[in-house]
Write a protein that holds these residues in place. Structure first.
Motif, PDB file in Angstrom:
ATOM      1  N   GLU A 287       0.446  -1.392   0.105  1.00 11.78           N
ATOM      2  CA  GLU A 287       0.029   0.416  -0.265  1.00 11.78           C
ATOM      3  C   GLU A 287       0.751   1.223   0.396  1.00 11.78           C
ATOM      4  N   HIS A 288       0.569   2.043  -0.418  1.00  9.38           N
ATOM      5  CA  HIS A 288       1.241   3.415  -0.791  1.00  9.38           C
ATOM      6  C   HIS A 288       0.000   4.767  -0.712  1.00  9.38           C
ATOM      7  N   GLN A 289       0.205   5.915   0.414  1.00 14.86           N
ATOM      8  CA  GLN A 289      -0.126   7.174   0.426  1.00 14.86           C
ATOM      9  C   GLN A 289       0.544   7.740  -0.791  1.00 14.86           C
ATOM     10  N   VAL A 290      -0.001   8.412  -1.776  1.00 13.16           N
ATOM     11  CA  VAL A 290      -0.041   8.932  -2.941  1.00 13.16           C
ATOM     12  C   VAL A 290      -0.791  10.416  -2.529  1.00 13.16           C
ATOM     13  N   LYS A 291      -0.280  11.221  -3.549  1.00 13.16           N
ATOM     14  CA  LYS A 291      -0.241  13.298  -3.436  1.00 13.16           C
ATOM     15  C   LYS A 291      -1.720  12.868  -3.521  1.00 13.16           C
ATOM     16  N   ASN A 292      -2.638  13.527  -2.720  1.00  9.01           N
ATOM     17  CA  ASN A 292      -4.230  14.064  -3.171  1.00  9.01           C
ATOM     18  C   ASN A 292      -4.782  12.929  -2.912  1.00  9.01           C
ATOM     19  N   VAL A 293      -4.852  11.804  -2.473  1.00  9.63           N
ATOM     20  CA  VAL A 293      -5.475  10.673  -2.752  1.00  9.63           C
ATOM     21  C   VAL A 293      -5.753  10.490  -0.836  1.00  9.63           C
ATOM     22  N   SER A 294      -7.017  10.333  -0.321  1.00  6.87           N
ATOM     23  CA  SER A 294      -7.461  10.298   1.198  1.00  6.87           C
ATOM     24  C   SER A 294      -7.146   8.929   1.097  1.00  6.87           C
ATOM     25  N   ARG A 295      -7.388   8.036   0.588  1.00  9.65           N
ATOM     26  CA  ARG A 295      -6.833   6.364   1.515  1.00  9.65           C
ATOM     27  C   ARG A 295      -6.057   5.397   0.618  1.00  9.65           C
ATOM     28  N   PRO A 296      -5.387   5.145   1.193  1.00 10.91           N
ATOM     29  CA  PRO A 296      -3.947   4.283   0.793  1.00 10.91           C
ATOM     30  C   PRO A 296      -4.496   3.216  -0.748  1.00 10.91           C
ATOM     31  N   VAL A 297      -3.617   3.493  -1.654  1.00 12.32           N
ATOM     32  CA  VAL A 297      -3.386   3.001  -3.192  1.00 12.32           C
ATOM     33  C   VAL A 297      -2.486   1.611  -2.817  1.00 12.32           C
ATOM     34  N   HIS A 298      -3.212   0.392  -3.104  1.00 17.74           N
ATOM     35  CA  HIS A 298      -2.434  -0.787  -3.475  1.00 17.74           C
ATOM     36  C   HIS A 298      -2.214  -1.122  -4.822  1.00 17.74           C
ATOM     37  N   VAL A 299      -0.442  -1.585  -4.543  1.00 21.85           N
ATOM     38  CA  VAL A 299      -0.345  -1.737  -6.140  1.00 21.85           C
ATOM     39  C   VAL A 299       0.505  -3.045  -6.357  1.00 21.85           C
ATOM     40  N   PHE A 300       0.251  -3.671  -7.964  1.00 25.43           N
ATOM     41  CA  PHE A 300       0.924  -4.637  -7.726  1.00 25.43           C
ATOM     42  C   PHE A 300       1.231  -4.161  -8.860  1.00 25.43           C
ATOM     43  N   HIS A 301       2.345  -5.367  -8.233  1.00 26.61           N
ATOM     44  CA  HIS A 301       3.854  -4.964 -10.495  1.00 26.61           C
ATOM     45  C   HIS A 301       3.489  -5.842 -10.710  1.00 26.61           C
ATOM     46  N   VAL A 302       3.522  -6.242 -12.621  1.00 26.54           N
ATOM     47  CA  VAL A 302       3.200  -7.032 -14.095  1.00 26.54           C
ATOM     48  C   VAL A 302       4.761  -6.975 -13.528  1.00 26.54           C
ATOM     49  N   ARG A 303       5.114  -8.526 -13.729  1.00 26.00           N
ATOM     50  CA  ARG A 303       6.287  -8.509 -13.744  1.00 26.00           C
ATOM     51  C   ARG A 303       6.482 -10.288 -14.397  1.00 26.00           C
TER      52      ARG A 303
END
Length: 298
Positions: A158-174
């Motif tokens: 999870e990442h806290q990103v600019k101007n977004v109140s909730r954490p964003v869960h990210v997955f990388h495609v590898r």
């Protein structure tokens, strides 16, 4: 005043890593390479994936798709094409794009077909988390997308990103390590199965399952009501958005698994527990909600 509409879309946002440095060192050459990449790689890949290039701004590109599966597939295609494109360039000239993919609602300006909203903003934020030459997707995309056998999702947290109140869960495609070894080389004949039948009121439904494509779908192929989330669509009120999944177990044994649907899945009259794959045979019947389908070989 311009009119607007809202719709669900899979958004692909891309940005060139190190663009400012490249422009400072060789402005004309970098611009020429960027335009070539847009013309020779991005536009053909997006069009082939039934997407729409919404626009370009400097080194950034924004595209829209009706399917998250298509969006991720095109993102992979673009990065593979860019790898080939970069082979002709020296190391300091290579164009490594970060690509972000998100599934969300967008606002569409009907005058110029530009798209806006939280869905676009999140795609841009996710893109910034991707590695140069890599792809990052939101959890919403990961949950409805099945990758080719030689690729996998890697949890990026999870990442806290600019101007977004909730954490964003990210997955990388590898790329899967040693994918060339793990990918099956056995070739199935060009055989398809026809699933065909009707609901209790006599309304007819059906779809075809190409076994060669099912064999390469490592996580199977999904049956359900949602066209943007399933390979095989059964548009009936008793069918869940993602209802069941077809898989080839061991490469040749066809099975079906209920995905926790509301109205259940049954094989030859036996209701399946959610998450427990059961074998399917040609000549048998599978019931998806209120829709009963017979299986035959084409």
């Amino acid at each position: 005043m311009a009119t607007m509409q809202r719709r669900l879309a899979a958004i692909v946002h891309a940005d060139l890593a190190g663009f400012t440095r490249m422009m400072e060192g060789a402005e004309t050459r970098t611009f020429r390479h960027l335009k070539r990449a847009q013309t020779e790689v991005w536009r053909p890949a997006i069009e082939a994936g039934s997407g729409r290039l919404v626009g370009t701004a400097g080194d950034a590109m924004l595209a829209e798709f009706g399917s998250a599966v298509s969006a991720v597939s095109v993102a992979i295609d673009i990065q593979e094409r860019m790898a080939h494109f970069n082979e002709a360039l020296s190391e300091d000239q290579r164009m490594l794009f970060r690509v972000g993919v998100h599934l969300g609602e967008v606002i569409v300006d009907e005058e110029d077909q530009n798209i806006f909203g939280d869905g676009v903003n999140l795609a841009a934020r996710i893109q910034a988390i991707a590695e140069p030459g890599g792809i990052a997707v939101s959890r919403a995309v990961r949950d409805v997308t099945e990758l080719r056998v030689d690729y996998a999702f890697v949890d990026g947290g999870e990442h806290q990103v600019k101007n977004v109140s909730r954490p964003v869960h990210v997955f990388h495609v590898r790329v899967v390590p040693d994918a060339s070894v793990k990918t099956t080389t056995r070739v199935l004949p060009q055989v398809s199965l026809r699933f065909e039948g009707a609901d209790s009121g006599g309304q007819k439904f059906g779809f075809d399952v190409p076994l060669d494509k099912l064999m390469t779908a490592v996580q199977g192929m999904t049956i359900g009501r949602a066209a943007d989330q399933c390979e095989f669509v059964v548009p009936h009120a008793t069918v869940s958005r993602r209802h069941a999944r077809l898989i080839l177990a061991g490469g040749d044994a066809l099975k079906i698994e209920d995905l926790g649907s509301t109205n259940g899945t049954a094989v030859n009259g036996t209701i399946l527990p959610a998450g427990s794959p059961a074998p399917l045979q040609v000549g048998g019947k599978v019931k998806i909600g209120d829709v009963e389908l017979a299986i035959r070989q084409l």
